[in-house]
Design a protein around this motif. Structure first.
Motif, PDB file in Angstrom:
ATOM      1  N   LEU A 157      41.295  21.422  82.057  1.00 19.69           N
ATOM      2  CA  LEU A 157      40.478  20.431  81.341  1.00 19.69           C
ATOM      3  C   LEU A 157      40.328  20.759  79.864  1.00 19.69           C
ATOM      4  N   ILE A 158      40.257  22.051  79.546  1.00 21.78           N
ATOM      5  CA  ILE A 158      39.932  22.445  78.172  1.00 21.78           C
ATOM      6  C   ILE A 158      41.143  22.931  77.378  1.00 21.78           C
ATOM      7  N   ALA A 159      42.286  23.092  78.055  1.00 21.26           N
ATOM      8  CA  ALA A 159      43.486  23.567  77.350  1.00 21.26           C
ATOM      9  C   ALA A 159      43.843  22.601  76.223  1.00 21.26           C
ATOM     10  N   GLY A 160      44.102  23.147  75.044  1.00 22.11           N
ATOM     11  CA  GLY A 160      44.484  22.326  73.907  1.00 22.11           C
ATOM     12  C   GLY A 160      43.340  21.585  73.248  1.00 22.11           C
ATOM     13  N   THR A 161      42.103  21.942  73.611  1.00 22.95           N
ATOM     14  CA  THR A 161      40.917  21.317  73.024  1.00 22.95           C
ATOM     15  C   THR A 161      40.085  22.386  72.321  1.00 22.95           C
ATOM     16  N   PRO A 162      39.057  21.979  71.550  1.00 23.36           N
ATOM     17  CA  PRO A 162      38.183  22.980  70.906  1.00 23.36           C
ATOM     18  C   PRO A 162      37.143  23.603  71.836  1.00 23.36           C
ATOM     19  N   TRP A 163      37.114  23.216  73.123  1.00 24.06           N
ATOM     20  CA  TRP A 163      36.127  23.784  74.041  1.00 24.06           C
ATOM     21  C   TRP A 163      36.261  25.301  74.147  1.00 24.06           C
ATOM     22  N   HIS A 164      35.117  25.995  74.151  1.00 27.94           N
ATOM     23  CA  HIS A 164      35.051  27.416  74.470  1.00 27.94           C
ATOM     24  C   HIS A 164      34.670  27.558  75.946  1.00 27.94           C
ATOM     25  N   VAL A 165      34.957  28.707  76.524  1.00 29.12           N
ATOM     26  CA  VAL A 165      34.603  28.946  77.920  1.00 29.12           C
ATOM     27  C   VAL A 165      34.225  30.410  78.105  1.00 29.12           C
ATOM     28  N   ILE A 166      33.253  30.652  78.976  1.00 28.50           N
ATOM     29  CA  ILE A 166      32.830  32.006  79.326  1.00 28.50           C
ATOM     30  C   ILE A 166      33.357  32.342  80.717  1.00 28.50           C
ATOM     31  N   GLY A 167      33.942  33.530  80.850  1.00 31.99           N
ATOM     32  CA  GLY A 167      34.396  34.016  82.144  1.00 31.99           C
ATOM     33  C   GLY A 167      33.577  35.218  82.569  1.00 31.99           C
ATOM     34  N   LEU A 168      32.978  35.150  83.746  1.00 30.14           N
ATOM     35  CA  LEU A 168      32.184  36.260  84.279  1.00 30.14           C
ATOM     36  C   LEU A 168      33.072  37.194  85.104  1.00 30.14           C
ATOM     37  N   THR A 169      32.867  38.470  84.973  1.00 30.77           N
ATOM     38  CA  THR A 169      33.687  39.438  85.697  1.00 30.77           C
ATOM     39  C   THR A 169      33.143  39.650  87.114  1.00 30.77           C
ATOM     40  N   CYS A 170      33.296  38.602  87.928  1.00 27.78           N
ATOM     41  CA  CYS A 170      32.933  38.702  89.329  1.00 27.78           C
ATOM     42  C   CYS A 170      33.950  37.905  90.153  1.00 27.78           C
ATOM     43  N   ASP A 171      34.010  38.211  91.438  1.00 23.62           N
ATOM     44  CA  ASP A 171      34.932  37.515  92.331  1.00 23.62           C
ATOM     45  C   ASP A 171      34.231  37.289  93.660  1.00 23.62           C
ATOM     46  N   LYS A 172      34.993  37.041  94.714  1.00 28.47           N
ATOM     47  CA  LYS A 172      34.379  36.745  96.008  1.00 28.47           C
ATOM     48  C   LYS A 172      33.538  37.916  96.535  1.00 28.47           C
ATOM     49  N   GLY A 173      33.769  39.100  95.998  1.00 27.92           N
ATOM     50  CA  GLY A 173      32.980  40.265  96.392  1.00 27.92           C
ATOM     51  C   GLY A 173      31.717  40.445  95.577  1.00 27.92           C
ATOM     52  N   GLY A 174      31.482  39.529  94.634  1.00 24.75           N
ATOM     53  CA  GLY A 174      30.304  39.618  93.776  1.00 24.75           C
ATOM     54  C   GLY A 174      30.617  40.328  92.458  1.00 24.75           C
ATOM     55  N   ILE A 175      29.582  40.890  91.840  1.00 23.85           N
ATOM     56  CA  ILE A 175      29.748  41.616  90.570  1.00 23.85           C
ATOM     57  C   ILE A 175      29.998  43.084  90.880  1.00 23.85           C
ATOM     58  N   PRO A 176      31.172  43.603  90.534  1.00 21.21           N
ATOM     59  CA  PRO A 176      31.428  45.031  90.799  1.00 21.21           C
ATOM     60  C   PRO A 176      30.603  45.920  89.882  1.00 21.21           C
ATOM     61  N   THR A 177      30.327  47.116  90.320  1.00 21.70           N
ATOM     62  CA  THR A 177      29.607  48.071  89.476  1.00 21.70           C
ATOM     63  C   THR A 177      30.566  48.912  88.638  1.00 21.70           C
ATOM     64  N   GLU A 178      31.815  49.025  89.082  1.00 17.96           N
ATOM     65  CA  GLU A 178      32.780  49.853  88.356  1.00 17.96           C
ATOM     66  C   GLU A 178      33.360  49.073  87.177  1.00 17.96           C
ATOM     67  N   SER A 179      33.353  49.689  85.986  1.00 18.70           N
ATOM     68  CA  SER A 179      33.844  49.001  84.798  1.00 18.70           C
ATOM     69  C   SER A 179      35.336  48.677  84.917  1.00 18.70           C
ATOM     70  N   ASP A 180      36.124  49.557  85.541  1.00 17.66           N
ATOM     71  CA  ASP A 180      37.557  49.291  85.686  1.00 17.66           C
ATOM     72  C   ASP A 180      37.809  48.045  86.531  1.00 17.66           C
ATOM     73  N   LYS A 181      37.008  47.836  87.568  1.00 15.18           N
ATOM     74  CA  LYS A 181      37.149  46.638  88.402  1.00 15.18           C
ATOM     75  C   LYS A 181      36.802  45.394  87.589  1.00 15.18           C
ATOM     76  N   LYS A 182      35.764  45.479  86.766  1.00 14.01           N
ATOM     77  CA  LYS A 182      35.409  44.347  85.907  1.00 14.01           C
ATOM     78  C   LYS A 182      36.558  44.018  84.954  1.00 14.01           C
ATOM     79  N   VAL A 183      37.158  45.036  84.397  1.00 14.62           N
ATOM     80  CA  VAL A 183      38.272  44.824  83.460  1.00 14.62           C
ATOM     81  C   VAL A 183      39.458  44.200  84.186  1.00 14.62           C
ATOM     82  N   ASP A 184      39.717  44.623  85.424  1.00 19.04           N
ATOM     83  CA  ASP A 184      40.802  44.015  86.202  1.00 19.04           C
ATOM     84  C   ASP A 184      40.559  42.523  86.420  1.00 19.04           C
ATOM     85  N   ILE A 185      39.316  42.162  86.715  1.00 21.63           N
ATOM     86  CA  ILE A 185      38.979  40.743  86.891  1.00 21.63           C
ATOM     87  C   ILE A 185      39.165  40.001  85.574  1.00 21.63           C
ATOM     88  N   ALA A 186      38.735  40.618  84.485  1.00 25.30           N
ATOM     89  CA  ALA A 186      38.901  40.005  83.164  1.00 25.30           C
ATOM     90  C   ALA A 186      40.382  39.758  82.874  1.00 25.30           C
TER      91      ALA A 186
END
Length: 269
Positions: A113-142
């Motif tokens: 929907l936002i590709a090629g438009t001026p819209w910004h988007v925020i991505g949260l570093t969580c997945d079906k397992g929720g928010i990981p506590t390990e920073s490396d896992k968060k970076v992998d999701i990112a």
């Protein structure tokens, strides 16, 4: 620093009451205060029951747009609601979508929907397992979200990754891990912005403002690009301006001096 004004959020008791009572004047006064204090985006998060959220968000969007030209950050856990708001063209100008993550098909729904438009988007570093506590896992999701953004043609300069700041009261390494995420995300994709809801770190701590201010300082040093925060908090805004001057993101302290003269921080005159 891009400031996403956080105050129009139904999780805040006074805003919740104003939404329930449809108190337009209260909402608009808060919006005007955020705009005058230096917000770049105005968050719009009804945080109501799911069956009431669409009507509440449309009402809030209309109120916000009556009193400011600042872009709006539409904020909901319901990706289909966000999609509907974008497709209906309710906003006068592209703003920001908060948020996508790696749970389900949120990225796959919003990115086209936002590709090629001026819209910004925020991505949260969580997945079906929720928010990981390990920073490396968060970076992998990112990294996974960044790769999808590239695939769909989203401008990475408009993509903000939120590593989900953890509370210091429950995780002693929260600041170190936040800094680690900021640096590693920038290493992987220098154009991507890193954001965060700074006040999360001080949850259940005494004298929260000192935790928040110092968290902001350490985060700016690590490379924080944007923040979801209260722009009317003069202590926090002063910290942002001072840190950017000290880190040479504001060469010569021009923004710092201008903001001080405008009364955005410091002692009220």
């Amino acid at each position: 620093m891009i400031i996403i004004g956080e105050k129009i959020n139904g999780a805040i008791p006074s805003i919740k009451t104003a939404i329930e009572n449809r108190d337009a004047e209260w909402i608009q006064n808060v919006v005007k205060a955020e705009a005058e204090a230096g917000a770049d985006f105005i968050d719009c998060a009804p945080s109501t029951a799911p069956n009431l959220e669409y009507d509440a968000m449309v009402w809030l969007i209309d109120l916000i747009q009556e009193v400011t030209d600042l872009p709006i950050c539409i904020d909901s856990p319901d990706v289909m609601l966000l999609k509907r708001i974008i497709e209906e063209g309710r906003l006068k100008k592209p703003g920001m979508v908060n948020s996508v993550n790696e749970e389900g098909i949120k990225c796959e729904t919003i990115f086209p929907l936002i590709a090629g438009t001026p819209w910004h988007v925020i991505g949260l570093t969580c997945d079906k397992g929720g928010i990981p506590t390990e920073s490396d896992k968060k970076v992998d999701i990112a990294k996974s979200m960044i790769d999808k953004a590239v695939k769909y043609g989203v401008d990475l300069k408009q993509f903000h990754i939120d590593p989900c700041v953890m509370a210091l009261s429950t995780m002693g390494s929260s600041m170190k891990d936040f800094q680690d995420c900021i640096r590693k995300i920038h290493e992987y994709a220098p154009d991507v912005k890193v954001t965060g809801a700074i006040s999360n770190i001080s949850f259940e701590m005494p004298a929260r403002k000192y935790i928040n201010m110092n968290c902001m300082a350490y985060a700016v040093e690590a490379g924080l690009d944007s923040a979801i925060m209260d722009p009317c908090n003069r202590d926090m805004m002063g910290t942002v301006y001072a840190c950017e001057a000290l880190m040479m993101k504001d060469k010569g302290g021009r923004k710092y001096n201008r903001a001080y003269r405008q009364g955005k921080f410091g002692v009220k005159k």
